[in-house]
Design a protein around this motif. Structure first.
Motif, PDB file in Angstrom:
ATOM      1  N   GLU A  70       2.987  -3.827 -32.155  1.00  0.00           N
ATOM      2  CA  GLU A  70       4.401  -3.575 -32.474  1.00  0.00           C
ATOM      3  C   GLU A  70       5.287  -4.489 -31.631  1.00  0.00           C
ATOM      4  OE1 GLU A  70       7.339  -2.259 -34.632  1.00  0.00           O
ATOM      5  OE2 GLU A  70       5.446  -1.197 -34.878  1.00  0.00           O
ATOM      6  N   ARG A  71       4.981  -4.589 -30.349  1.00  0.00           N
ATOM      7  CA  ARG A  71       5.774  -5.448 -29.462  1.00  0.00           C
ATOM      8  C   ARG A  71       5.625  -6.920 -29.840  1.00  0.00           C
ATOM      9  NH1 ARG A  71       8.166  -3.020 -25.349  1.00  0.00           N
ATOM     10  NH2 ARG A  71       7.585  -0.883 -24.835  1.00  0.00           N
ATOM     11  N   LEU A  72       4.408  -7.329 -30.193  1.00  0.00           N
ATOM     12  CA  LEU A  72       4.210  -8.712 -30.633  1.00  0.00           C
ATOM     13  C   LEU A  72       4.976  -8.983 -31.924  1.00  0.00           C
ATOM     14  CD1 LEU A  72       0.405  -9.234 -29.869  1.00  0.00           C
ATOM     15  CD2 LEU A  72       2.372  -9.996 -28.516  1.00  0.00           C
ATOM     16  N   ALA A  73       4.997  -7.996 -32.811  1.00  0.00           N
ATOM     17  CA  ALA A  73       5.759  -8.139 -34.058  1.00  0.00           C
ATOM     18  C   ALA A  73       7.249  -8.268 -33.780  1.00  0.00           C
ATOM     19  CB  ALA A  73       5.495  -6.943 -34.981  1.00  0.00           C
ATOM     20  N   ASP A  74       7.714  -7.670 -32.686  1.00  0.00           N
ATOM     21  CA  ASP A  74       9.124  -7.769 -32.293  1.00  0.00           C
ATOM     22  C   ASP A  74       9.425  -9.058 -31.546  1.00  0.00           C
ATOM     23  OD1 ASP A  74       9.711  -5.355 -33.481  1.00  0.00           O
ATOM     24  OD2 ASP A  74       9.585  -4.198 -31.614  1.00  0.00           O
ATOM     25  N   GLY A  75       8.422  -9.921 -31.371  1.00  0.00           N
ATOM     26  CA  GLY A  75       8.652 -11.229 -30.768  1.00  0.00           C
ATOM     27  C   GLY A  75       8.294 -11.341 -29.302  1.00  0.00           C
ATOM     28  N   GLU A  76       7.766 -10.294 -28.698  1.00  0.00           N
ATOM     29  CA  GLU A  76       7.390 -10.374 -27.291  1.00  0.00           C
ATOM     30  C   GLU A  76       6.107 -11.178 -27.126  1.00  0.00           C
ATOM     31  OE1 GLU A  76       7.334  -6.708 -25.068  1.00  0.00           O
ATOM     32  OE2 GLU A  76       8.977  -5.876 -26.260  1.00  0.00           O
ATOM     33  N   THR A  77       5.922 -11.760 -25.952  1.00  0.00           N
ATOM     34  CA  THR A  77       4.662 -12.429 -25.630  1.00  0.00           C
ATOM     35  C   THR A  77       3.627 -11.367 -25.269  1.00  0.00           C
ATOM     36  OG1 THR A  77       5.145 -12.606 -23.271  1.00  0.00           O
ATOM     37  CG2 THR A  77       5.895 -14.431 -24.689  1.00  0.00           C
ATOM     38  N   ILE A  78       2.367 -11.777 -25.240  1.00  0.00           N
ATOM     39  CA  ILE A  78       1.321 -10.827 -24.857  1.00  0.00           C
ATOM     40  C   ILE A  78       1.555 -10.351 -23.421  1.00  0.00           C
ATOM     41  CG2 ILE A  78      -1.155 -10.527 -24.431  1.00  0.00           C
ATOM     42  CD1 ILE A  78      -1.666 -12.452 -26.757  1.00  0.00           C
ATOM     43  N   ALA A  79       1.944 -11.250 -22.545  1.00  0.00           N
ATOM     44  CA  ALA A  79       2.191 -10.878 -21.150  1.00  0.00           C
ATOM     45  C   ALA A  79       3.327  -9.867 -21.044  1.00  0.00           C
ATOM     46  CB  ALA A  79       2.494 -12.117 -20.312  1.00  0.00           C
ATOM     47  N   ALA A  80       4.419 -10.099 -21.782  1.00  0.00           N
ATOM     48  CA  ALA A  80       5.554  -9.173 -21.742  1.00  0.00           C
ATOM     49  C   ALA A  80       5.172  -7.824 -22.349  1.00  0.00           C
ATOM     50  CB  ALA A  80       6.748  -9.765 -22.484  1.00  0.00           C
TER      51      ALA A  80
ATOM     52  N   ALA B  21       5.162  -4.228 -20.424  1.00  0.00           N
ATOM     53  CA  ALA B  21       5.955  -3.113 -20.963  1.00  0.00           C
ATOM     54  C   ALA B  21       5.091  -1.882 -21.226  1.00  0.00           C
ATOM     55  CB  ALA B  21       6.661  -3.548 -22.247  1.00  0.00           C
ATOM     56  N   GLU B  22       3.812  -2.088 -21.532  1.00  0.00           N
ATOM     57  CA  GLU B  22       2.900  -0.976 -21.805  1.00  0.00           C
ATOM     58  C   GLU B  22       2.100  -0.578 -20.565  1.00  0.00           C
ATOM     59  OE1 GLU B  22       2.748   0.842 -24.598  1.00  0.00           O
ATOM     60  OE2 GLU B  22       4.436  -0.355 -25.309  1.00  0.00           O
ATOM     61  N   PHE B  23       2.429  -1.171 -19.412  1.00  0.00           N
ATOM     62  CA  PHE B  23       1.764  -0.866 -18.146  1.00  0.00           C
ATOM     63  C   PHE B  23       0.266  -1.166 -18.203  1.00  0.00           C
ATOM     64  CE2 PHE B  23       5.447   1.927 -18.523  1.00  0.00           C
ATOM     65  CZ  PHE B  23       6.185   1.493 -17.419  1.00  0.00           C
ATOM     66  N   LEU B  24      -0.071  -2.302 -18.817  1.00  0.00           N
ATOM     67  CA  LEU B  24      -1.458  -2.756 -18.905  1.00  0.00           C
ATOM     68  C   LEU B  24      -1.585  -4.102 -18.204  1.00  0.00           C
ATOM     69  CD1 LEU B  24      -2.072  -2.131 -22.724  1.00  0.00           C
ATOM     70  CD2 LEU B  24      -2.890  -0.725 -20.835  1.00  0.00           C
ATOM     71  N   SER B  25      -2.771  -4.393 -17.700  1.00  0.00           N
ATOM     72  CA  SER B  25      -3.001  -5.734 -17.168  1.00  0.00           C
ATOM     73  C   SER B  25      -3.087  -6.689 -18.353  1.00  0.00           C
ATOM     74  CB  SER B  25      -4.300  -5.789 -16.361  1.00  0.00           C
ATOM     75  OG  SER B  25      -5.421  -5.677 -17.225  1.00  0.00           O
ATOM     76  N   LEU B  26      -2.863  -7.962 -18.096  1.00  0.00           N
ATOM     77  CA  LEU B  26      -2.946  -8.956 -19.163  1.00  0.00           C
ATOM     78  C   LEU B  26      -4.361  -8.973 -19.753  1.00  0.00           C
ATOM     79  CD1 LEU B  26      -1.645 -11.150 -20.831  1.00  0.00           C
ATOM     80  CD2 LEU B  26      -2.160 -12.776 -18.994  1.00  0.00           C
ATOM     81  N   ARG B  27      -5.365  -8.840 -18.898  1.00  0.00           N
ATOM     82  CA  ARG B  27      -6.750  -8.838 -19.375  1.00  0.00           C
ATOM     83  C   ARG B  27      -7.011  -7.653 -20.314  1.00  0.00           C
ATOM     84  NH1 ARG B  27     -12.300  -8.703 -15.781  1.00  0.00           N
ATOM     85  NH2 ARG B  27     -13.670  -8.755 -17.571  1.00  0.00           N
ATOM     86  N   THR B  28      -6.545  -6.461 -19.930  1.00  0.00           N
ATOM     87  CA  THR B  28      -6.726  -5.285 -20.782  1.00  0.00           C
ATOM     88  C   THR B  28      -5.977  -5.462 -22.098  1.00  0.00           C
ATOM     89  OG1 THR B  28      -7.084  -3.842 -18.892  1.00  0.00           O
ATOM     90  CG2 THR B  28      -6.372  -2.782 -20.937  1.00  0.00           C
ATOM     91  N   ALA B  29      -4.760  -5.984 -22.033  1.00  0.00           N
ATOM     92  CA  ALA B  29      -3.982  -6.214 -23.259  1.00  0.00           C
ATOM     93  C   ALA B  29      -4.721  -7.179 -24.183  1.00  0.00           C
ATOM     94  CB  ALA B  29      -2.597  -6.755 -22.919  1.00  0.00           C
ATOM     95  N   ASN B  30      -5.272  -8.238 -23.633  1.00  0.00           N
ATOM     96  CA  ASN B  30      -6.018  -9.193 -24.459  1.00  0.00           C
ATOM     97  C   ASN B  30      -7.257  -8.551 -25.076  1.00  0.00           C
ATOM     98  OD1 ASN B  30      -4.552 -11.667 -24.503  1.00  0.00           O
ATOM     99  ND2 ASN B  30      -5.044 -11.946 -22.338  1.00  0.00           N
TER     100      ASN B  30
END
Length: 183
Positions: free
Chosen positions: A125-135, A139-148
């Protein structure tokens, strides 16, 4: 045929037996109890399903650890009780959790988006709103590795190869006008 470890939380031994019989027919080996003594971390290649009652929080922890290591789990717990809800919540972080013994991941008439765990939907949803994976991760309180990892799992669940395709598939299949928090 199921190609990922199954996760079921059912209220009775009868329903657990139904699930276990079907999984055994599909080539999964079953074992009672959630403690895992097998060497090595990844249990997925063993096609092992652990089952049993979940009477306390320690058993919840053992079941979640076994699922995280790649074992299938068929847990007998009241899904409306505190332990059952905790178990479903924790297992849902790893992937879909089924509560109906007749529900099979491949035959369920649900969209691919409905099979995504809440973290995956929130990230898409956040990516669809134009946010980067890092952002989105922050925002979801996840590490970049977990998000990926969550996004990679979402790509697999949606049957696409790229994150861009995953976001497009998510946008097409989600309920129109609804945000993740509303679903």
């Amino acid at each position: 045929m199921i190609d990922h470890p199954p996760r079921y939380v059912v209220p009775s031994a009868t329903e657990a037996t139904t699930v276990l019989r079907r999984l055994a027919r599909e080539g999964w080996s079953t074992r009672e109890g959630f403690a895992v003594a097998e060497p090595g971390w990844d249990l997925a290649p063993t096609r092992l399903v652990l089952f049993g009652r979940v009477p306390d929080i320690e058993t919840v922890r053992l079941a979640v650890l076994a699922a995280a290591r790649g074992a299938g789990v068929v847990a007998i717990a009241d899904p409306t009780g505190d332990l059952g809800r905790a178990l479903v919540d924790d297992l849902s972080r790893l992937g879909p959790v089924h509560r109906d013994p007749d529900e099979m991941p491949e035959s369920a008439p649900e969209s691919a988006v409905s099979r995504l765990v809440p973290e995956q939907r929130a990230l898409l949803e956040r990516l669809a709103d134009g946010e980067t994976i890092a952002a989105a991760a922050a925002a979801e309180f996840l590490s970049l590795r977990t998000a990926n990892r969550r996004i990679a799992q979402a790509r697999e669940a949606l049957g696409v190869r790229t994150t861009r395709e995953a976001v497009l598939a998510y946008v097409r299949q989600r309920r129109p006008g609804r945000r993740d928090a509303d679903c």
